[in-house]
Design a protein around this motif. Structure first.
Motif, short mmCIF file in Angstrom:
data_model
loop_
_atom_site.label_atom_id
_atom_site.label_comp_id
_atom_site.label_asym_id
_atom_site.label_seq_id
_atom_site.Cartn_x
_atom_site.Cartn_y
_atom_site.Cartn_z
N THR A 74 48.24 51.70 81.82
CA THR A 74 49.13 50.62 82.29
C THR A 74 48.61 49.21 82.04
N ARG A 75 47.31 49.06 81.80
CA ARG A 75 46.66 47.74 81.68
C ARG A 75 46.70 46.97 83.00
N PHE A 76 46.79 47.69 84.11
CA PHE A 76 46.91 47.06 85.42
C PHE A 76 45.73 46.17 85.76
N PHE A 77 44.52 46.60 85.50
CA PHE A 77 43.35 45.84 85.95
C PHE A 77 43.09 44.61 85.10
N SER A 78 43.53 44.59 83.85
CA SER A 78 43.35 43.39 83.03
C SER A 78 44.47 42.38 83.25
N ASP A 79 45.65 42.82 83.68
CA ASP A 79 46.77 41.91 83.95
C ASP A 79 47.67 42.51 85.04
N PRO A 80 47.18 42.53 86.29
CA PRO A 80 47.95 43.19 87.34
C PRO A 80 49.32 42.59 87.59
N VAL A 81 49.42 41.27 87.63
CA VAL A 81 50.72 40.64 87.89
C VAL A 81 51.67 40.92 86.73
N GLY A 82 51.20 40.74 85.52
CA GLY A 82 52.05 40.99 84.36
C GLY A 82 52.51 42.43 84.26
N ASP A 97 55.13 42.85 87.00
CA ASP A 97 56.30 42.01 86.71
C ASP A 97 57.16 42.64 85.62
N SER A 98 56.56 43.14 84.56
CA SER A 98 57.35 43.72 83.47
C SER A 98 58.09 44.97 83.93
N MET A 133 63.23 41.05 90.79
CA MET A 133 62.70 39.76 90.35
C MET A 133 61.74 39.18 91.38
N ARG A 134 60.94 38.26 90.91
CA ARG A 134 60.02 37.56 91.81
C ARG A 134 60.82 36.83 92.87
N ALA A 182 51.44 37.58 93.77
CA ALA A 182 52.85 37.52 93.37
C ALA A 182 53.62 38.44 94.30
N PHE A 183 54.90 38.10 94.52
CA PHE A 183 55.73 39.02 95.30
C PHE A 183 57.12 39.11 94.68
N TRP A 184 57.78 40.21 94.98
CA TRP A 184 59.09 40.51 94.41
C TRP A 184 60.06 40.85 95.53
N SER A 185 61.30 40.35 95.38
CA SER A 185 62.34 40.60 96.38
C SER A 185 62.98 41.94 96.14
N VAL A 186 62.94 42.77 97.15
CA VAL A 186 63.50 44.11 97.04
C VAL A 186 64.97 44.15 97.49
#
Length: 136
Positions: free
Chosen positions: A57-65, A68-69, A77-78, A128-132
């Motif tokens: 997943t590449r989570f640890f190198s770019d967790p927000v990205g 987000d994707s 969305m954020r 970062a947060f996302w609206s559910v």
């Protein structure tokens, strides 16, 4: 009991299993329960530890990205204003890497190795947060 608190209680009974019931997969379970779409469908069961999680997943190198994707593809969305039921990537002072959390309106709920962990907002940095779109 509200659906949000029922979900946090459900997390308590689950073992922490990478790629199945880790701190991000349970957030995606919550999104699926509220919105009917699983942002982690393509990632489930593709990793079994932190190393294979990074490779898959590449989570640890770019967790927000990474989140987000996946969330955007699922229509999540954020957020602009944090509301109960929203999900986030947070940094805790006693944890070496970011974790997934769900906002209750008073504290953060996170899936930990020993069940559900709750943290006061002063003990969590929101990356970062996302609206559910959860409505109690």
């Amino acid at each position: 009991m509200t659906p949000l608190y029922a979900e946090l209680n459900r997390w308590m009974s689950l073992p922490f299993i990478w790629g199945e019931t880790d701190c991000i997969m349970v957030l995606c379970d919550w999104i699926n329960a509220v919105r009917g779409v699983d942002p982690a469908a393509a990632d489930r069961f593709t990793y079994t530890d932190a190393g294979t999680c990074q490779r898959a997943t590449r989570f640890f190198s770019d967790p927000v990205g990474t989140l987000d994707s996946r969330f955007q593809r699922a229509g999540i969305m954020r957020g602009n204003e944090l509301r109960p039921g929203d999900v986030a990537l947070i940094k805790l002072p006693d944890h070496p890497r970011p974790v997934g959390g769900i906002w209750t309106g008073k504290f953060w709920g996170c899936k930990g190795p020993d069940g559900t962990v709750t943290r006061h907002p002063s003990m969590a940095e929101v990356l970062a947060f996302w609206s559910v779109g959860y409505e109690a």
